[in-house]
Design an enzyme around this catalytic site. Sequence first.
Site, short mmCIF file in Angstrom:
data_model
loop_
_atom_site.label_atom_id
_atom_site.label_comp_id
_atom_site.label_asym_id
_atom_site.label_seq_id
_atom_site.Cartn_x
_atom_site.Cartn_y
_atom_site.Cartn_z
N GLY A 11 5.64 -10.88 3.51
CA GLY A 11 6.51 -9.71 3.37
C GLY A 11 7.13 -9.33 4.71
O GLY A 11 6.92 -9.99 5.73
N PHE A 12 7.88 -8.25 4.68
CA PHE A 12 8.59 -7.76 5.87
C PHE A 12 7.60 -7.45 7.01
O PHE A 12 7.63 -8.10 8.06
CB PHE A 12 9.42 -6.54 5.45
N ASN A 100 -11.04 -6.01 -3.51
CA ASN A 100 -11.37 -7.39 -3.14
C ASN A 100 -11.36 -7.60 -1.62
O ASN A 100 -12.20 -8.31 -1.08
CB ASN A 100 -10.40 -8.37 -3.81
N TYR A 146 2.97 4.09 -6.83
CA TYR A 146 2.79 3.75 -5.41
C TYR A 146 1.91 4.79 -4.72
O TYR A 146 0.89 4.45 -4.12
CB TYR A 146 4.18 3.68 -4.77
N LYS A 150 -1.99 4.22 -3.34
CA LYS A 150 -2.29 4.34 -1.90
C LYS A 150 -3.37 5.39 -1.67
O LYS A 150 -4.26 5.22 -0.84
CB LYS A 150 -1.02 4.72 -1.13
N THR A 176 9.92 2.15 7.99
CA THR A 176 10.05 1.12 9.03
C THR A 176 11.19 0.19 8.65
O THR A 176 11.42 -0.08 7.47
CB THR A 176 8.72 0.35 9.14
P1 NAD Z 1 7.13 -6.19 1.31
O1 NAD Z 1 7.42 -6.01 -0.13
O2 NAD Z 1 8.19 -6.82 2.17
O3 NAD Z 1 5.80 -7.02 1.52
C1 NAD Z 1 4.70 -6.96 0.65
C2 NAD Z 1 4.13 -8.37 0.52
O4 NAD Z 1 2.96 -8.31 -0.32
C3 NAD Z 1 5.09 -9.35 -0.15
O5 NAD Z 1 5.18 -10.54 0.58
C4 NAD Z 1 4.49 -9.59 -1.53
O6 NAD Z 1 4.82 -10.84 -2.07
C5 NAD Z 1 3.01 -9.42 -1.23
N1 NAD Z 1 2.20 -9.09 -2.40
C6 NAD Z 1 2.43 -8.10 -3.30
N2 NAD Z 1 1.47 -8.10 -4.25
C7 NAD Z 1 0.61 -9.11 -3.93
C8 NAD Z 1 -0.59 -9.61 -4.52
N3 NAD Z 1 -1.09 -9.07 -5.64
N4 NAD Z 1 -1.22 -10.64 -3.93
C9 NAD Z 1 -0.72 -11.19 -2.80
N5 NAD Z 1 0.42 -10.76 -2.19
C10 NAD Z 1 1.07 -9.74 -2.76
O7 NAD Z 1 6.76 -4.75 1.88
P2 NAD Z 1 6.58 -4.27 3.40
O8 NAD Z 1 7.68 -3.35 3.72
O9 NAD Z 1 6.32 -5.45 4.27
O10 NAD Z 1 5.23 -3.41 3.28
C11 NAD Z 1 3.97 -3.97 3.63
C12 NAD Z 1 2.88 -2.91 3.49
O11 NAD Z 1 3.18 -1.78 4.32
C13 NAD Z 1 2.73 -2.38 2.07
O12 NAD Z 1 1.36 -2.15 1.81
C14 NAD Z 1 3.47 -1.07 2.11
O13 NAD Z 1 2.99 -0.15 1.16
C15 NAD Z 1 3.19 -0.60 3.54
N6 NAD Z 1 4.24 0.34 4.00
C16 NAD Z 1 5.48 -0.12 4.33
C17 NAD Z 1 6.44 0.80 4.75
C18 NAD Z 1 7.82 0.35 5.16
O14 NAD Z 1 8.62 1.18 5.61
N7 NAD Z 1 8.16 -0.91 5.07
C19 NAD Z 1 6.14 2.16 4.83
C20 NAD Z 1 4.87 2.58 4.45
C21 NAD Z 1 3.90 1.66 4.06
#
Ligand code: NAD
Length: 314
Positions: A11-12, A100, A146, A150, A176
Amino acid sequence: MLRVLITGVAGFIGSHLATKFIEEGCYVIGIDNFLTGSPENISDIIDHENFEFIEHDIINPIKIENNIDIVLHFACPASPEDYMEYQLETLRVDSFGTHNTLEIAKEKNSRYIFASTSEIYGDPLINPQPESYWGNVNTHGVRSVYDESKRFSEALSMAYFRKNKVDIRIVRIFNTYGPRMKINDGRVVPNFIAQALTHKDLTVYGDGKQTRSFCYVDDLVDGIYKISIKDGLDGEIMNLGNPDEYKIIDFAEIILQKINSNSKIVYQELPEDDPKLRCPDITKVKGLIDWKPTVSLDEGLDNTIKFLKTKLEN
Ligand code: NAD
Ligand code: UDP
């Protein structure tokens, strides 16, 4: 060499985290099922000798060989459009998936970092939000899949801290942005940039007076790394974000000016339960680790625009 397990590695944020830990000399095992991530995000590190990738859905238990020093549970859709599309997947990854990964941390005696969110504050009644604020959350609305998963994961993590003595750290991440965001993930940063670059109307939801505070991904990842390696932070909950707060309408103007676009601004309906204010109080984390955001919005947007431009060209 520290051995680190990162879920959501494709992911990002997860992919930037993996790069950071590898650069710092760690061995990274990354897990992802590509629900919202992509192989492209890890293409730079996939052949690195200190990286190992496991395609796996973390809602199912997994046996990891050898020791793990730090578990970072980052798997979860994060864009509102994504988590509303994947409602059940979101609830599962931050319940079964959290369970898990906590079990792995318990078995391996690892430190555990949970990616929580500013969304646990809901539509906050105080601004900026300190960690001590309990929030104002709709427990069954469209965003609840969501927010509540969380909140559940925070509760589960703290139970493992109290009952099983797992070294838990919870990071509440605020909005972010940066390279590797999906151009079509629906979040305001890629939306406005893509619209401005293609001379389409910028879609401001509501009256645009709602606020957000944008943290560049390198700053965020630096904070998470420092929280992960420092001793004595067990049981701590920390906001991470950039406290520079913008009205969405002003943010749209900034994007238009930066891209020198002739796009216009159009107003569309505000999504249900869209928080009106969001700004992190980062006093606590600044007192605990040597960290503060250093990348200006100008520089961060330049990098993000450059990245999204290449996506539009390909
Ligand atoms: P994203 O969607 O780009 O990345 C999430 C990744 O998790 C993806 O690669 C997805 O394929 C993987 N994923 C989802 N379900 C899965 C599963 N069951 N098994 C294995 N992989 C799985 O999102 P992001 O922006 O990179 O966010 C990453 C984390 O940071 C998340 O937990 C999100 O809640 C948290 N977060 C992000 C932000 C933000 O601004 N980007 C803000 C607050 C919290
Ligand atoms: N937003 C907007 N236009 C868009 C996308 C989002 O006005 O094209 C608004 C959205 O309503 C919210 C803010 O921008 O008030 C941030 O939305 P985003 O989806 O990026 O993240 P959120 O903070 O809501 O999780």
